[in-house]
Design an enzyme around this catalytic site. Structure first.
Site, mmCIF file in Angstrom:
data_model
loop_
_atom_site.group_PDB
_atom_site.id
_atom_site.type_symbol
_atom_site.label_atom_id
_atom_site.label_comp_id
_atom_site.label_asym_id
_atom_site.label_seq_id
_atom_site.Cartn_x
_atom_site.Cartn_y
_atom_site.Cartn_z
ATOM 1 N N ASP A 133 0.877 -1.141 0.000
ATOM 2 C CA ASP A 133 0.000 0.000 0.000
ATOM 3 C C ASP A 133 0.936 1.217 0.000
ATOM 4 O O ASP A 133 2.087 1.090 0.383
ATOM 5 C CB ASP A 133 -0.830 -0.069 1.288
ATOM 6 C CG ASP A 133 -1.671 1.151 1.482
ATOM 7 O OD1 ASP A 133 -2.374 1.514 0.540
ATOM 8 O OD2 ASP A 133 -1.629 1.717 2.588
ATOM 9 N N ASP B 166 -1.255 -0.509 5.993
ATOM 10 C CA ASP B 166 -1.486 0.053 7.321
ATOM 11 C C ASP B 166 -2.913 -0.194 7.780
ATOM 12 O O ASP B 166 -3.311 0.248 8.852
ATOM 13 C CB ASP B 166 -1.171 1.554 7.341
ATOM 14 C CG ASP B 166 -2.053 2.324 6.377
ATOM 15 O OD1 ASP B 166 -2.822 1.694 5.645
ATOM 16 O OD2 ASP B 166 -1.964 3.560 6.362
ATOM 17 N N ASP C 167 -7.369 -0.966 3.639
ATOM 18 C CA ASP C 167 -6.814 -2.174 3.017
ATOM 19 C C ASP C 167 -6.884 -3.421 3.894
ATOM 20 O O ASP C 167 -6.274 -4.434 3.571
ATOM 21 C CB ASP C 167 -5.404 -1.931 2.470
ATOM 22 C CG ASP C 167 -4.467 -1.392 3.517
ATOM 23 O OD1 ASP C 167 -4.711 -1.628 4.699
ATOM 24 O OD2 ASP C 167 -3.477 -0.731 3.143
HETATM 25 P P1 ADP Z 1 -3.807 4.516 -0.133
HETATM 26 O O1 ADP Z 1 -4.123 3.346 -0.988
HETATM 27 O O2 ADP Z 1 -2.687 5.319 -0.725
HETATM 28 O O3 ADP Z 1 -3.532 4.151 1.286
HETATM 29 P P2 ADP Z 1 -6.582 5.275 0.366
HETATM 30 O O4 ADP Z 1 -7.256 4.130 -0.297
HETATM 31 O O5 ADP Z 1 -6.591 5.310 1.850
HETATM 32 O O6 ADP Z 1 -5.073 5.493 -0.173
HETATM 33 O O7 ADP Z 1 -7.238 6.614 -0.157
HETATM 34 C C1 ADP Z 1 -7.271 6.875 -1.536
HETATM 35 C C2 ADP Z 1 -7.665 8.288 -1.841
HETATM 36 O O8 ADP Z 1 -9.000 8.548 -1.403
HETATM 37 C C3 ADP Z 1 -6.825 9.317 -1.156
HETATM 38 O O9 ADP Z 1 -5.655 9.596 -1.879
HETATM 39 C C4 ADP Z 1 -7.776 10.514 -1.107
HETATM 40 O O10 ADP Z 1 -7.771 11.169 -2.358
HETATM 41 C C5 ADP Z 1 -9.116 9.873 -0.926
HETATM 42 N N1 ADP Z 1 -9.500 9.812 0.493
HETATM 43 C C6 ADP Z 1 -9.643 8.711 1.236
HETATM 44 N N2 ADP Z 1 -10.017 9.023 2.492
HETATM 45 C C7 ADP Z 1 -10.100 10.379 2.540
HETATM 46 C C8 ADP Z 1 -10.414 11.317 3.568
HETATM 47 N N3 ADP Z 1 -10.694 10.933 4.808
HETATM 48 N N4 ADP Z 1 -10.377 12.632 3.235
HETATM 49 C C9 ADP Z 1 -10.068 13.024 2.010
HETATM 50 N N5 ADP Z 1 -9.756 12.189 1.012
HETATM 51 C C10 ADP Z 1 -9.766 10.882 1.249
HETATM 52 MG MG MG Z 2 -3.665 3.195 3.087
#
Ligand code: ADP
Ligand code: MG
Length: 627
Positions: free
Chosen positions: A327, A520, A524
């Protein structure tokens, strides 16, 4: 040494002395027999009892049974010939010495491990009427203020509300450099406070705190059996009866053949003796003991380095890892975003940030935490209601009575709000207030300093492919992947898309290789449990991740991934060495025994020797620092 071990040692000494002394005492035949019998019983009564119980429980074929048959048989031959009883006693004595050594070694490595894991705090200090009072950490409620003095362990997870200090986290993370902490920092239980007095407001109960979770993990880890361990118990189920029947055949067939077909004297005594020797040799103790011990030591050694492995089966899977999927946010990057810019804002910058922080006030996503930090003041949560978090998109909430949306372009599309694209490289957080586009905040994350080296180390240790999956924008994802040297990137994924990608990779990977996912747990957790092996970032990661994962890295250091793989390979290497070594010597001795080249003394000696070597080899798995 435990009481039981002391008793055993005394029995061994008495029997050994008697065995030698009796040789010099002239006695009448039956008196002599009685004296030897007493000695035999002193050293072997518990084995006889266990064998007898085994027969009653219909679990006949175990090592107690083998030893009983062999020594009782040797006694019988001695009575018949009025000969040497020393052999039966000596065999039992050696066997018990072996058992003693083995229980001592196991106890020692268990104690080693629990000493390493000596992190359980005994008390928590609470200030009452100006005086410190020590209470049971179990009784401290969430939100209580506790005092941690220099030299004490932090008993419960919490946030520092007063004071600063440096913490020794080595018991948790294996990291020897102390970590400086200040007011408002989070502290986790199990660290040792080194310099200043800290006032900590607890954020968890003791049972939910890091220290309790870790102890639970370590205590349960040895109960999950790996394939190699199952192999041993399956093996023993067929092996022991096979050996017993072969021994019977060895005792009966050659004399019959000699008598009937070769017209020679039957020599019953010789063949029965060989059969008994064969039985003594066949005892598979070295294997049965050393394999679980190797895994136990491997898990202990890893936990010393801040790598918690939840069971020996995971150690085995980990050693076969070929694909490592990451991730991005919080795993390869620090998950601590800084605000770079605010564009196209219809409101004042600070005002926009405040709205963002308010809408995000209930989220545990790293983006949310960062926006709140950027806003400065603590958001007044009474201004926010109807918070809805859409994984991989963002947040919708009502702030001051107005609908507010904070998230990526997917969220804007979903809400049918026209938005402006951004040309900067960074994670773009679009904002809409009351259905109107209100501008976007550009935030960026920092790559963990060890991440590049960690990917290189994985490649060096023979990992076929590294893959990064992220919900973040393509531009950011490609930038990070290129900087780290990752082989394959997939971006703008929703949590469900991540599962789909992992399934595709699972189908594509080499058949015998395994796929590890490192995350983390924020958005995921499903992938963590879907992968062959899930590795979670423990300090930054969510509780869900620590639950769903098979391996937890206490200090979030990606370097620990290749280290964990090397530890697992070393441990499995030791397991295979022991299997081959113990079985090899065993088969050799069995052949020599059947041919009459090995007497019972030598047989026991070989058995105990193999066991000691195997156990010492197993303990090597505990030493992993230099891997
Ligand atoms: P990663 O796979 O990099 O861990 P996430 O799946 O957690 O990323 O989130 C993907 C995208 O969704 C983020 O880059 C953001 O654009 C958006 N996102 C997710 N949660 C939030 C939040 N709480 N506030 C704002 N944007 C969010
Ligand atoms: Mg993440």
């Amino acid at each position: 040494m435990t009481k039981k071990q002391k008793k055993m040692l005394i029995r061994i000494i008495i029997a050994a002395v008697l065995m030698v002394v009796l040789n010099f005492i002239p006695a009448q035949r039956y008196v002599r027999f009685a004296l030897y019998l007493i000695t035999y019983l002193i050293i072997g009564y518990d084995i006889l009892r266990k064998a007898f119980k085994g027969i009653l429980n219909r679990q006949v074929f175990d090592e107690n049974f083998l030893m009983t048959i062999a020594t009782v048989g040797a006694m019988a031959i001695a009575i018949y010939e009025n000969g040497d009883y020393t052999e039966a006693i000596g065999v039992m004595l050696f066997y018990q010495v072996g058992e003693f050594f083995q229980s001592y070694a196991i106890g020692k490595s268990r104690r080693n491990i629990s000493a390493l894991m000596d992190i359980r705090p005994d008390y928590a200090n609470i200030e009452r009427d100006g005086a410190l009072e020590q209470v049971d950490p179990d009784e401290v409620a969430i939100g209580t203020t506790i005092i941690v003095q220099p030299g004490e362990k932090v008993p419960i997870d919490g946030i520092i509300i007063e004071g600063s200090s440096s913490l020794n986290t080595s018991a948790l993370t294996g990291e020897s450099l102390p970590r400086d902490v200040h007011c408002k920092d989070e502290v986790i239980s199990g660290c040792i406070n080194m310099t200043g007095v800290l006032k900590v407001r607890t954020t968890k109960e003791f049972g939910e705190s890091t220290v309790s979770k870790i102890l639970e993990l370590v205590e349960n880890s040895s109960s999950r059996k790996s394939q190699s361990e199952n192999f041993i118990s399956r093996f023993a189920r067929y092996y022991t009866p096979a050996v017993c029947y072969s021994a019977l055949a060895l005792a009966v067939l050659p004399p019959l053949v000699r008598m009937l077909f070769m017209e020679l004297p039957a020599d019953w005594g010789v063949w029965i003796y060989r059969a008994l020797t064969f039985l003594v040799i066949s005892c598979p103790c070295a294997l049965v003991i050393s394999i679980p011990l190797s895994f136990f030591a491997g898990i202990g050694g890893a936990s010393k380095e801040g790598i918690l492995i939840k069971g020996s089966n995971y150690l085995e899977t980990l050693s076969k890892t070929k694909y490592v999927v990451f991730d991005k946010t919080g795993t390869l990057t620090q998950g601590v975003f800084e605000v770079d810019a605010v564009h196209h804002n219809t409101l004042e910058e600070q005002k926009l940030l405040e709205y963002a922080a308010l809408a995000e006030s209930a989220s545990s996503h790293p983006i949310s935490k960062s926006l709140q930090r950027a806003c400065g003041s603590r958001p007044d949560r009474s201004r926010v209601s109807d918070i809805q978090e859409i994984s991989g998109n963002g947040i919708i909430a009502t702030v001051d009575g107005l609908p507010v949306a904070v998230g990526n372009d997917k969220l804007m599309k979903h809400l049918n709000i026209p938005y402006k694209n951004c040309h900067s490289v960074g994670t773009i957080i679009h904002m809409a207030i009351d259905g109107q586009y209100a501008g976007h905040i550009v935030i960026s994350d920092v790559i963990k300093p060890q991440a590049r080296e960690a990917i290189a180390a994985l490649k060096a240790s023979g990992i076929a492919k590294t893959i990064m999956l992220t919900g973040d924008a393509k531009k950011v994802a490609d930038h990070v992947a290129a900087a780290l040297g990752i082989d394959e990137v997939h971006s703008e994924l929703l949590p469900a898309d991540k599962v789909e990608q992992v399934e595709r990779l699972l189908a594509q990977k080499p058949a015998r290789g395994k796929l590890a996912f490192v995350g983390d747990g924020i958005n995921d957790a499903p992938v963590l449990s879907r992968a062959d092996i899930g590795i979670a970032m423990g300090a930054m990661g969510s509780d869900a991740a620590i639950e769903a994962a098979d391996i937890v890295l206490m200090d979030d250091d990606p370097m620990k991934i290749s280290k964990a793989i090397r530890i697992s390979r070393k441990c499995l290497g030791i397991v295979y060495q022991n299997i081959v070594f113990a079985l090899g010597i065993k088969i050799l001795c069995l052949l020599l025994g059947a041919l009459g080249f090995v007497n019972m003394w030598l047989a026991v000696f070989a058995d105990v020797g193999v066991m000691i070597i195997a156990v010492l080899n197993a303990i090597r798995a505990l030493f992993v620092r230099k891997l």
